[in-house]
Motif scaffolding. Structure first.
Motif, PDB file in Angstrom:
ATOM      1  N   ALA A 202       0.847  -1.252  -0.124  1.00 48.56           N
ATOM      2  CA  ALA A 202      -0.012   0.096  -0.104  1.00 48.56           C
ATOM      3  C   ALA A 202       0.876   1.063   0.033  1.00 48.56           C
ATOM      4  CB  ALA A 202      -0.867  -0.146   1.182  1.00 48.56           C
TER       5      ALA A 202
ATOM      6  N   HIS B 138       5.372  -2.063  -6.750  1.00 49.43           N
ATOM      7  CA  HIS B 138       4.117  -2.162  -6.364  1.00 49.43           C
ATOM      8  C   HIS B 138       3.230  -3.357  -7.263  1.00 49.43           C
ATOM      9  CE1 HIS B 138      -0.278  -1.727  -6.706  1.00 49.43           C
ATOM     10  NE2 HIS B 138      -0.319  -1.669  -5.542  1.00 49.43           N
TER      11      HIS B 138
ATOM     12  N   ARG C 168       1.787  -6.748  -6.206  1.00 51.95           N
ATOM     13  CA  ARG C 168       0.353  -6.892  -6.274  1.00 51.95           C
ATOM     14  C   ARG C 168       0.002  -8.118  -7.138  1.00 51.95           C
ATOM     15  NH1 ARG C 168      -4.512  -3.651  -5.426  1.00 51.95           N
ATOM     16  NH2 ARG C 168      -5.771  -4.514  -6.730  1.00 51.95           N
TER      17      ARG C 168
ATOM     18  N   GLY D  57      -6.242  -4.081   6.679  1.00 49.66           N
ATOM     19  CA  GLY D  57      -7.201  -3.913   5.411  1.00 49.66           C
ATOM     20  C   GLY D  57      -8.470  -4.558   5.615  1.00 49.66           C
ATOM     21  N   ALA D  58      -8.437  -5.722   6.156  1.00 49.68           N
ATOM     22  CA  ALA D  58      -9.651  -6.569   6.475  1.00 49.68           C
ATOM     23  C   ALA D  58     -10.237  -6.045   7.710  1.00 49.68           C
ATOM     24  CB  ALA D  58      -9.311  -8.134   6.439  1.00 49.68           C
TER      25      ALA D  58
ATOM     26  N   THR E 172     -12.229  -2.230   7.954  1.00 52.20           N
ATOM     27  CA  THR E 172     -13.259  -1.915   7.037  1.00 52.20           C
ATOM     28  C   THR E 172     -14.512  -2.657   7.054  1.00 52.20           C
ATOM     29  OG1 THR E 172     -12.156  -2.981   5.576  1.00 52.20           O
ATOM     30  CG2 THR E 172     -11.454  -0.672   5.456  1.00 52.20           C
TER      31      THR E 172
ATOM     32  N   THR F 221     -19.181  -1.705   6.757  1.00 52.89           N
ATOM     33  CA  THR F 221     -19.951  -1.910   5.924  1.00 52.89           C
ATOM     34  C   THR F 221     -21.436  -2.557   6.288  1.00 52.89           C
ATOM     35  OG1 THR F 221     -18.081  -1.979   4.105  1.00 52.89           O
ATOM     36  CG2 THR F 221     -20.265  -2.737   3.758  1.00 52.89           C
TER      37      THR F 221
ATOM     38  N   PHE G   3      -7.749   8.271   1.856  1.00 54.90           N
ATOM     39  CA  PHE G   3      -6.173   7.847   1.694  1.00 54.90           C
ATOM     40  C   PHE G   3      -5.520   8.848   1.075  1.00 54.90           C
ATOM     41  CE2 PHE G   3      -7.668   3.446   2.357  1.00 54.90           C
ATOM     42  CZ  PHE G   3      -6.714   2.962   2.749  1.00 54.90           C
TER      43      PHE G   3
ATOM     44  N   ARG H 198      -1.800  11.060  -0.326  1.00 56.65           N
ATOM     45  CA  ARG H 198      -0.708  10.953  -1.145  1.00 56.65           C
ATOM     46  C   ARG H 198       0.288  12.228  -1.157  1.00 56.65           C
ATOM     47  NH1 ARG H 198      -2.694   6.487  -1.778  1.00 56.65           N
ATOM     48  NH2 ARG H 198      -3.445   5.494  -3.526  1.00 56.65           N
TER      49      ARG H 198
ATOM     50  N   ALA I 278     -15.358   3.420  -2.976  1.00 55.50           N
ATOM     51  CA  ALA I 278     -15.394   2.783  -1.462  1.00 55.50           C
ATOM     52  C   ALA I 278     -13.979   1.807  -1.337  1.00 55.50           C
ATOM     53  CB  ALA I 278     -16.426   1.894  -1.059  1.00 55.50           C
ATOM     54  N   PHE I 279     -13.646   1.154  -2.619  1.00 56.51           N
ATOM     55  CA  PHE I 279     -12.438   0.226  -2.630  1.00 56.51           C
ATOM     56  C   PHE I 279     -11.180   0.917  -3.132  1.00 56.51           C
ATOM     57  CE2 PHE I 279     -15.228  -3.482  -2.745  1.00 56.51           C
ATOM     58  CZ  PHE I 279     -14.942  -3.809  -1.371  1.00 56.51           C
ATOM     59  N   GLY I 280     -11.326   2.351  -3.325  1.00 59.37           N
ATOM     60  CA  GLY I 280     -10.333   2.991  -4.019  1.00 59.37           C
ATOM     61  C   GLY I 280     -10.364   2.968  -5.386  1.00 59.37           C
TER      62      GLY I 280
ATOM     63  N   HIS J   4      -3.830   1.121  -6.611  1.00 59.43           N
ATOM     64  CA  HIS J   4      -3.955   0.627  -5.348  1.00 59.43           C
ATOM     65  C   HIS J   4      -5.517  -0.230  -5.056  1.00 59.43           C
ATOM     66  CE1 HIS J   4       0.130   1.311  -4.011  1.00 59.43           C
ATOM     67  NE2 HIS J   4       0.171   2.497  -4.615  1.00 59.43           N
TER      68      HIS J   4
ATOM     69  N   CYS K 263      -8.476  -1.574  -3.723  1.00 60.38           N
ATOM     70  CA  CYS K 263      -8.574  -2.757  -2.905  1.00 60.38           C
ATOM     71  C   CYS K 263      -8.255  -4.101  -3.515  1.00 60.38           C
ATOM     72  CB  CYS K 263      -9.883  -2.749  -2.131  1.00 60.38           C
ATOM     73  SG  CYS K 263      -9.708  -3.933  -0.540  1.00 60.38           S
TER      74      CYS K 263
HETATM   75  C1  HEM Z   1     -15.333  -3.474   2.842  1.00 59.00           C
HETATM   76  C2  HEM Z   1     -14.081  -3.752   3.063  1.00 59.00           C
HETATM   77  C3  HEM Z   1     -12.985  -3.122   2.415  1.00 59.00           C
HETATM   78  C4  HEM Z   1     -12.698  -1.564   2.062  1.00 59.00           C
HETATM   79  C5  HEM Z   1     -13.935  -0.400   2.076  1.00 59.00           C
HETATM   80  C6  HEM Z   1     -11.292  -1.403   1.689  1.00 59.00           C
HETATM   81  C7  HEM Z   1     -10.863  -0.324   1.241  1.00 59.00           C
HETATM   82  C8  HEM Z   1      -9.733  -0.215   0.487  1.00 59.00           C
HETATM   83  C9  HEM Z   1      -9.378   1.057  -0.193  1.00 59.00           C
HETATM   84  C10 HEM Z   1      -9.877   2.382  -0.251  1.00 59.00           C
HETATM   85  C11 HEM Z   1      -7.951   0.809  -0.548  1.00 59.00           C
HETATM   86  C12 HEM Z   1      -7.073   1.736  -1.572  1.00 59.00           C
HETATM   87  C13 HEM Z   1      -5.889   2.236  -0.597  1.00 59.00           C
HETATM   88  C14 HEM Z   1      -5.032   3.382  -1.249  1.00 59.00           C
HETATM   89  O1  HEM Z   1      -5.599   3.819  -2.523  1.00 59.00           O
HETATM   90  O2  HEM Z   1      -4.060   4.002  -0.984  1.00 59.00           O
HETATM   91  C15 HEM Z   1      -7.450  -0.650  -0.052  1.00 59.00           C
HETATM   92  C16 HEM Z   1      -6.419  -1.329  -0.280  1.00 59.00           C
HETATM   93  C17 HEM Z   1      -5.960  -2.445   0.431  1.00 59.00           C
HETATM   94  N1  HEM Z   1      -6.804  -3.205   1.111  1.00 59.00           N
HETATM   95 FE1  HEM Z   1      -8.841  -2.917   1.233  1.00 59.00          FE
HETATM   96  N2  HEM Z   1     -10.531  -2.514   1.743  1.00 59.00           N
HETATM   97  C18 HEM Z   1     -11.770  -3.596   2.291  1.00 59.00           C
HETATM   98  C19 HEM Z   1     -11.316  -4.934   2.615  1.00 59.00           C
HETATM   99  C20 HEM Z   1     -10.057  -5.425   2.665  1.00 59.00           C
HETATM  100  C21 HEM Z   1      -9.540  -6.774   2.633  1.00 59.00           C
HETATM  101  C22 HEM Z   1     -10.872  -7.883   3.117  1.00 59.00           C
HETATM  102  C23 HEM Z   1      -8.348  -6.861   2.980  1.00 59.00           C
HETATM  103  C24 HEM Z   1      -7.431  -8.269   2.983  1.00 59.00           C
HETATM  104  C25 HEM Z   1      -7.473  -9.003   2.187  1.00 59.00           C
HETATM  105  C26 HEM Z   1      -7.959  -5.844   2.266  1.00 59.00           C
HETATM  106  C27 HEM Z   1      -6.495  -5.378   1.886  1.00 59.00           C
HETATM  107  C28 HEM Z   1      -6.060  -4.283   1.401  1.00 59.00           C
HETATM  108  C29 HEM Z   1      -4.761  -4.146   1.154  1.00 59.00           C
HETATM  109  C30 HEM Z   1      -3.545  -4.990   1.171  1.00 59.00           C
HETATM  110  C31 HEM Z   1      -4.655  -2.832   0.116  1.00 59.00           C
HETATM  111  C32 HEM Z   1      -3.587  -2.343  -0.281  1.00 59.00           C
HETATM  112  C33 HEM Z   1      -3.708  -2.526  -1.891  1.00 59.00           C
HETATM  113  C34 HEM Z   1      -2.556  -1.764  -2.845  1.00 59.00           C
HETATM  114  O3  HEM Z   1      -1.824  -0.860  -2.359  1.00 59.00           O
HETATM  115  O4  HEM Z   1      -2.452  -2.221  -3.966  1.00 59.00           O
HETATM  116  N3  HEM Z   1      -8.854  -4.836   2.223  1.00 59.00           N
HETATM  117  N4  HEM Z   1      -8.659  -1.075   0.575  1.00 59.00           N
END
Ligand code: HEM
Length: 414
Positions: A96, A103, A107, A250-251, A254, A258, A300, A302, A352-354, A358, A360
């Motif tokens: 992240a 990255h 990834r 991350g898990a 968040t 939800t 998030f 930068r 919501a997941f970005g 990056h 999610c």
């Molecule tokens: C509702 C559930 C979730 C939400 C809303 C969420 C949200 C996000 C967001 C917004 C980012 C982008 C971060 C950025 O741009 O800097 C992100 C990245 C990430 N999330 Fe999630 N997340 C969730 C669930 C999970 C789960 C279950 C995991 C574990 C497996 C996880 C692990 C990660 C990791 C490791 C990153 C970094 C990805 C990267 O840098 O390529 N997240 N998440």
């Protein structure tokens, strides 16, 4: 955090906006602030009492640009306001906090084990958390859904990572301490000490977990990181530890919010609950709207790598920017009636997941687990009823609920 502005006609004094203050998210009305900023000051500078400064970016298009353009906006100096201008020791190691191309290599490796297909093949691991969360409600007991939901992702990420179940309660608490050190209900000493304790214990824990494997990769996410090669070389001990931290955080921080955000929305919109229960094909859309609605990760960050212009503002090289996802997901230029909870919203391109590189990596895991949970909810529960006061988390990072007593009115058994 309240998920709608209290009064749409209310005026917000833009000179006194404080998006840093954790109390805004526990007791205040951040959606009213974001709404006012989107209309009048979409790239907003805030200076803290100690002189540190950051830009707040609140419109959907600007948020996407900042998250996507890694050449202009780096992740390597940290991605959370809580570490504003202090540098990030995980930069270039934790996925992240690493920019492409390194990255991308990390990834691709994690994508293989967290893809929708890989997660679908392990649905059995997700059944137990669903059962455990719903057991008291289906037995007719009032339950604090917020507390129960905090165990939900821990139950599956603990199994995916191969961590002993006895450790899960402490790990769940530590991850909340890491993202809400100002919330008194999770503090162990001062807010600063709480943050240091959480980081120290989590890093120590994963370091021990890794050492205990003695160089032999196990059949779990930690083992997968041990087997990962970048340019033919294995990841070093520290890199694996940082990425374990990132996966569990991350898990854990968040997914629970939800669940509470979606259940609250279903209580406020009983027709949506009835509709999704009557037509299982609507459940996936209901989860997507729940993600948009709850936007658990509020921001998030930068840092600008060079001078750059953003919506008419000159951002100087080195400046910090917070991209507010919760605001982007209510942007009236992108979402019709953004403050209406609509499980049939189409399109629903929430962030919501970005957005961008990056995006999610746990998105499929989160979606599939939430879908399994809500499919069971709609099959068994006719409606939820409040059973006590809802209390919100004090955190400028996670839009969360820390207490939400509810009871379930069950559907008659066929
Ligand atoms: C509702 C559930 C979730 C939400 C809303 C969420 C949200 C996000 C967001 C917004 C980012 C982008 C971060 C950025 O741009 O800097 C992100 C990245 C990430 N999330 Fe999630 N997340 C969730 C669930 C999970 C789960 C279950 C995991 C574990 C497996 C996880 C692990 C990660 C990791 C490791 C990153 C970094 C990805 C990267 O840098 O390529 N997240 N998440």
């Amino acid at each position: 955090m309240r998920l709608s502005p209290g009064d749409l006609g209310e005026t917000v004094d833009l000179d006194r906006v404080d998006l840093w203050d954790p109390r805004l998210y526990s007791d205040g009305d951040p959606h009213a602030v974001w709404r006012a900023l989107r209309a009048k000051d979409p790239v907003h500078m805030q200076e803290l009492a100690d002189g540190r400064r950051f830009w707040s970016v609140v419109r959907y298009a600007d948020v996407c640009r900042v998250l996507r353009d890694h050449a202009f906006f780096t992740s390597e100096r940290g991605t959370l306001l809580s570490a504003l201008d202090v540098g990030d020791p995980a930069g270039g190691k934790m996925m992240a906090a690493t920019d492409p191309p390194r990255h991308t290599a990390l990834r691709e490796s994690l994508n293989r084990v967290l893809s929708a297909r890989a997660v679908e093949a392990r649905r059995d691991v997700l059944l137990q958390p669903v059962d455990r969360l719903l057991e008291p409600l289906l037995a007719g007991r009032s339950t604090d859904l917020a507390t129960a939901a905090m165990d939900f992702p821990m139950d599956f990420i603990g199994t995916f990572m191969g961590l002993p179940a006895d450790d899960w309660p402490r790990l769940a608490k530590l991850t909340t301490m890491a993202i809400a050190p100002h919330d008194q209900d999770f503090q162990e000493g001062s807010s600063q000490l709480t943050l240091v304790t959480a980081h120290h214990e989590l890093f120590e824990y994963f370091s021990r977990q890794l050492s205990a494997r003695g160089g032999t990769p196990t059949d779990d996410l930690i083992g997968h990181l041990m087997r990962t090669r970048i340019d033919g070389r294995p990841l070093d001990h520290e890199t694996i530890v940082y990425n374990c931290y990132s996966l569990i955080l991350g898990a854990n921080v968040t997914t629970p919010h939800t669940i509470t955000g979606l259940v609250q929305a279903l209580m406020d919109n009983p027709a949506a609950h009835r509709k999704a229960a009557a037509d299982p094909s609507l459940v996936a859309g209901c989860i997507e709207e729940g993600l948009r609605w709850s936007s658990p990760a509020s921001h998030f960050m930068r840092y600008a790598t060079q001078d750059v212009e953003l919506s008419g503002h000159r951002i100087e090289a080195g400046s910090a920017l917070a991209a507010w996802l919760g605001s982007a997901n209510r942007d009236e230029d992108v979402f019709a009636d953004p403050y209406v909870f609509d499980i049939e919203r189409r399109p629903n391109r929430h962030v919501a997941f970005g957005f961008g590189p990056h995006y999610c990596v746990g998105g499929a895991l989160a979606r599939i687990s939430l879908r399994m949970l809500f499919e069971r909810i709609f099959a068994r529960i006719e409606r939820f009823e409040p059973a006590g006061e809802v209390r919100h988390l004090a955190s400028n990072f996670v839009a969360g609920v820390k207490s939400m007593p509810v009871r379930a009115v069950l559907r008659p058994r066929p």
